[in-house]
Design a protein around this motif. Sequence first.
Motif, PDB file in Angstrom:
ATOM      1  N   LEU A  85      82.284 -49.258 111.902  1.00 48.37           N
ATOM      2  CA  LEU A  85      83.288 -50.112 111.253  1.00 48.37           C
ATOM      3  C   LEU A  85      82.810 -50.728 109.939  1.00 48.37           C
ATOM      4  O   LEU A  85      83.529 -51.495 109.318  1.00 48.37           O
ATOM      5  CB  LEU A  85      83.713 -51.233 112.213  1.00 48.37           C
ATOM      6  N   GLY A  86      81.572 -50.400 109.556  1.00 46.45           N
ATOM      7  CA  GLY A  86      81.089 -50.900 108.277  1.00 46.45           C
ATOM      8  C   GLY A  86      81.022 -52.407 108.180  1.00 46.45           C
ATOM      9  O   GLY A  86      81.536 -53.017 107.245  1.00 46.45           O
ATOM     10  N   LEU A  87      80.385 -53.044 109.173  1.00 46.40           N
ATOM     11  CA  LEU A  87      80.346 -54.508 109.186  1.00 46.40           C
ATOM     12  C   LEU A  87      79.210 -55.097 108.353  1.00 46.40           C
ATOM     13  O   LEU A  87      79.016 -56.303 108.350  1.00 46.40           O
ATOM     14  CB  LEU A  87      80.194 -55.010 110.632  1.00 46.40           C
ATOM     15  N   HIS A  88      78.459 -54.230 107.651  1.00 42.72           N
ATOM     16  CA  HIS A  88      77.331 -54.758 106.887  1.00 42.72           C
ATOM     17  C   HIS A  88      77.753 -55.842 105.908  1.00 42.72           C
ATOM     18  O   HIS A  88      77.101 -56.879 105.778  1.00 42.72           O
ATOM     19  CB  HIS A  88      76.639 -53.614 106.132  1.00 42.72           C
ATOM     20  N   GLN A  89      78.859 -55.606 105.233  1.00 46.21           N
ATOM     21  CA  GLN A  89      79.302 -56.585 104.246  1.00 46.21           C
ATOM     22  C   GLN A  89      79.696 -57.909 104.887  1.00 46.21           C
ATOM     23  O   GLN A  89      79.469 -58.980 104.328  1.00 46.21           O
ATOM     24  CB  GLN A  89      80.486 -56.031 103.445  1.00 46.21           C
ATOM     25  N   LEU A  90      80.278 -57.821 106.095  1.00 43.84           N
ATOM     26  CA  LEU A  90      80.679 -59.061 106.763  1.00 43.84           C
ATOM     27  C   LEU A  90      79.486 -59.871 107.253  1.00 43.84           C
ATOM     28  O   LEU A  90      79.608 -61.060 107.531  1.00 43.84           O
ATOM     29  CB  LEU A  90      81.635 -58.753 107.918  1.00 43.84           C
ATOM     30  N   LEU A  91      78.323 -59.220 107.367  1.00 45.32           N
ATOM     31  CA  LEU A  91      77.118 -59.969 107.728  1.00 45.32           C
ATOM     32  C   LEU A  91      76.720 -60.926 106.610  1.00 45.32           C
ATOM     33  O   LEU A  91      75.905 -61.821 106.810  1.00 45.32           O
ATOM     34  CB  LEU A  91      75.949 -59.014 108.006  1.00 45.32           C
ATOM     35  N   SER A 112      67.710 -54.923 104.424  1.00 41.70           N
ATOM     36  CA  SER A 112      68.338 -53.936 103.546  1.00 41.70           C
ATOM     37  C   SER A 112      69.415 -54.567 102.668  1.00 41.70           C
ATOM     38  O   SER A 112      69.752 -54.027 101.611  1.00 41.70           O
ATOM     39  CB  SER A 112      68.950 -52.803 104.387  1.00 41.70           C
ATOM     40  N   LEU A 113      69.959 -55.720 103.110  1.00 36.02           N
ATOM     41  CA  LEU A 113      71.012 -56.397 102.347  1.00 36.02           C
ATOM     42  C   LEU A 113      70.470 -57.505 101.442  1.00 36.02           C
ATOM     43  O   LEU A 113      71.245 -58.142 100.727  1.00 36.02           O
ATOM     44  CB  LEU A 113      72.036 -57.013 103.306  1.00 36.02           C
ATOM     45  N   SER A 114      69.169 -57.717 101.473  1.00 32.07           N
ATOM     46  CA  SER A 114      68.611 -58.885 100.785  1.00 32.07           C
ATOM     47  C   SER A 114      68.896 -58.881  99.286  1.00 32.07           C
ATOM     48  O   SER A 114      69.060 -59.933  98.670  1.00 32.07           O
ATOM     49  CB  SER A 114      67.096 -58.968 101.030  1.00 32.07           C
ATOM     50  N   ARG A 115      68.982 -57.691  98.694  1.00 35.24           N
ATOM     51  CA  ARG A 115      69.198 -57.630  97.251  1.00 35.24           C
ATOM     52  C   ARG A 115      70.624 -58.029  96.843  1.00 35.24           C
ATOM     53  O   ARG A 115      70.859 -58.419  95.696  1.00 35.24           O
ATOM     54  CB  ARG A 115      68.884 -56.227  96.732  1.00 35.24           C
ATOM     55  N   GLY A 261      60.415 -59.960 101.360  1.00 32.91           N
ATOM     56  CA  GLY A 261      59.824 -59.307 100.202  1.00 32.91           C
ATOM     57  C   GLY A 261      59.902 -57.794 100.275  1.00 32.91           C
ATOM     58  O   GLY A 261      59.611 -57.100  99.299  1.00 32.91           O
ATOM     59  N   VAL A 262      60.283 -57.288 101.433  1.00 37.09           N
ATOM     60  CA  VAL A 262      60.412 -55.845 101.623  1.00 37.09           C
ATOM     61  C   VAL A 262      61.774 -55.390 101.123  1.00 37.09           C
ATOM     62  O   VAL A 262      62.792 -56.040 101.373  1.00 37.09           O
ATOM     63  CB  VAL A 262      60.242 -55.482 103.116  1.00 37.09           C
ATOM     64  N   GLN A 263      61.799 -54.283 100.411  1.00 36.21           N
ATOM     65  CA  GLN A 263      63.056 -53.726  99.905  1.00 36.21           C
ATOM     66  C   GLN A 263      63.275 -52.368 100.577  1.00 36.21           C
ATOM     67  O   GLN A 263      62.732 -51.351 100.142  1.00 36.21           O
ATOM     68  CB  GLN A 263      63.002 -53.554  98.383  1.00 36.21           C
ATOM     69  N   LEU A 264      64.008 -52.350 101.673  1.00 32.80           N
ATOM     70  CA  LEU A 264      64.211 -51.109 102.412  1.00 32.80           C
ATOM     71  C   LEU A 264      65.018 -50.113 101.594  1.00 32.80           C
ATOM     72  O   LEU A 264      65.956 -50.482 100.888  1.00 32.80           O
ATOM     73  CB  LEU A 264      64.934 -51.392 103.733  1.00 32.80           C
ATOM     74  N   GLY A 265      64.664 -48.846 101.757  1.00 32.70           N
ATOM     75  CA  GLY A 265      65.416 -47.795 101.077  1.00 32.70           C
ATOM     76  C   GLY A 265      64.569 -47.134  99.997  1.00 32.70           C
ATOM     77  O   GLY A 265      63.394 -47.441  99.810  1.00 32.70           O
ATOM     78  N   GLY A 266      65.170 -46.206  99.271  1.00 33.51           N
ATOM     79  CA  GLY A 266      64.448 -45.544  98.198  1.00 33.51           C
ATOM     80  C   GLY A 266      63.661 -44.350  98.683  1.00 33.51           C
ATOM     81  O   GLY A 266      63.757 -43.932  99.841  1.00 33.51           O
ATOM     82  N   GLY A 267      62.856 -43.787  97.794  1.00 35.74           N
ATOM     83  CA  GLY A 267      62.078 -42.601  98.113  1.00 35.74           C
ATOM     84  C   GLY A 267      60.769 -42.947  98.801  1.00 35.74           C
ATOM     85  O   GLY A 267      60.565 -44.074  99.253  1.00 35.74           O
ATOM     86  N   THR A 268      59.866 -41.959  98.862  1.00 38.22           N
ATOM     87  CA  THR A 268      58.594 -42.146  99.563  1.00 38.22           C
ATOM     88  C   THR A 268      57.483 -41.450  98.795  1.00 38.22           C
ATOM     89  O   THR A 268      57.569 -40.248  98.528  1.00 38.22           O
ATOM     90  CB  THR A 268      58.657 -41.558 100.993  1.00 38.22           C
ATOM     91  N   ASP A 269      56.442 -42.188  98.444  1.00 36.48           N
ATOM     92  CA  ASP A 269      55.270 -41.614  97.783  1.00 36.48           C
ATOM     93  C   ASP A 269      54.024 -42.069  98.544  1.00 36.48           C
ATOM     94  O   ASP A 269      53.402 -43.081  98.209  1.00 36.48           O
ATOM     95  CB  ASP A 269      55.219 -42.046  96.315  1.00 36.48           C
TER      96      ASP A 269
END
Length: 373
Positions: A85-91, A112-115, A261-269
């Motif tokens: 239901l895509g409730l991320h925004q409602l959080l 993941s929503l911190s930004r 301080g963690v920014q979930l997502g993005g690539g991996t190196d």
Amino acid sequence: MSSTSAARWKLVLGSSADAANEISLSPDYGRMDEVLTQLYGGNDGERKAGLGGSAPKVSRWLGDIRTYFPSSVVAVMQQDAMDRLGLHQLLLEPEVLRTVQADVHLVGTLMSLSRVMPQKVKHTAREVVLKVVRELEQKLANALRQAVQGALSRAVRNPRPRYHEINWGATIRANLKHYQPEYKTVVPEKLIGYGRRGQALKEIVLCVDQSGSMASSVVYAGVFGAVLASIKAVKTHMVVFDTAVVNLSEDLQDPVDLLFGVQLGGGTDINLALTYCQQLITRPTDTILVLISDLYEGGNEREMIKRAAALKAAGVTVVALLALADDGAPSFDRRVAEQFAALGIPSFACTPAQFPQLMAAAIQGQELKAAPL
């Protein structure tokens, strides 16, 4: 079949299984059916309007599922609501966030929503994360401290301790065979000391992949890192990475700050992360590097393998945790795991409950064997 059993099957299968509405539901079962239908669909088997975009309506629904279902089921339903239901925004609404059952998965979602999190919800989000962190610390901290401190005591050798360095309990146990009955005392043939003081006996580097799939592992790693940092005999580094590397070691005193301080997502190196960690290590043979990653390398895989081999050859104890969570079997790059295994670097998933024993074994230099991948 009894009426109660029939009603339960109706809840499981949905109202479409009783198109003629022949099975009556009690008021409680009726309300349970309503909240399930809002999430999983109506009579036609397709999801209808669901919970809509109203924060008050979502808050009521979240309260209802906590009333009618056990915590383990609530956690699953909340996650399904996020996915379906895509409730991320409602959080991002404080009213909704206060109603959600706080757990590791919710913390991962908030990270993941911190930004994009508005200022009005940040205070509530911190309270939620703090609650989960305290619960995890209460559950896991003592076991980790005891395992690590016990392993350090067994691993350290100080054959010529000064008087104030003598571990009397260990000395007496080691010399019981020299007990003198006539004097009612033990004559110690061998003294056992506590080891070096004022210096970390071991260095631990937690190198954590912060890609979106590793959310639960990042949360647990943050909590364990904070606990390890509280042990004076251990020097702990906390490094997180995606296509960039961030050293969060200074934030270990406050795991809530660390997690935000963690920014979930993005690539991996991974190669870049191992290169950075290699620069932190000053005593390779006294260092344990725990790479927490699914090993899907987005950078230079060949260089990453060479970097891991160099760390291992220098005497660093390297362990690859494919997951640090209770989420079941993780997805990971089997080919890279096999190359690590050929280097003598074990790769396996680890539940939070197993982590203290893992660290104890690594500190004592025991061989760490991974289960078949």
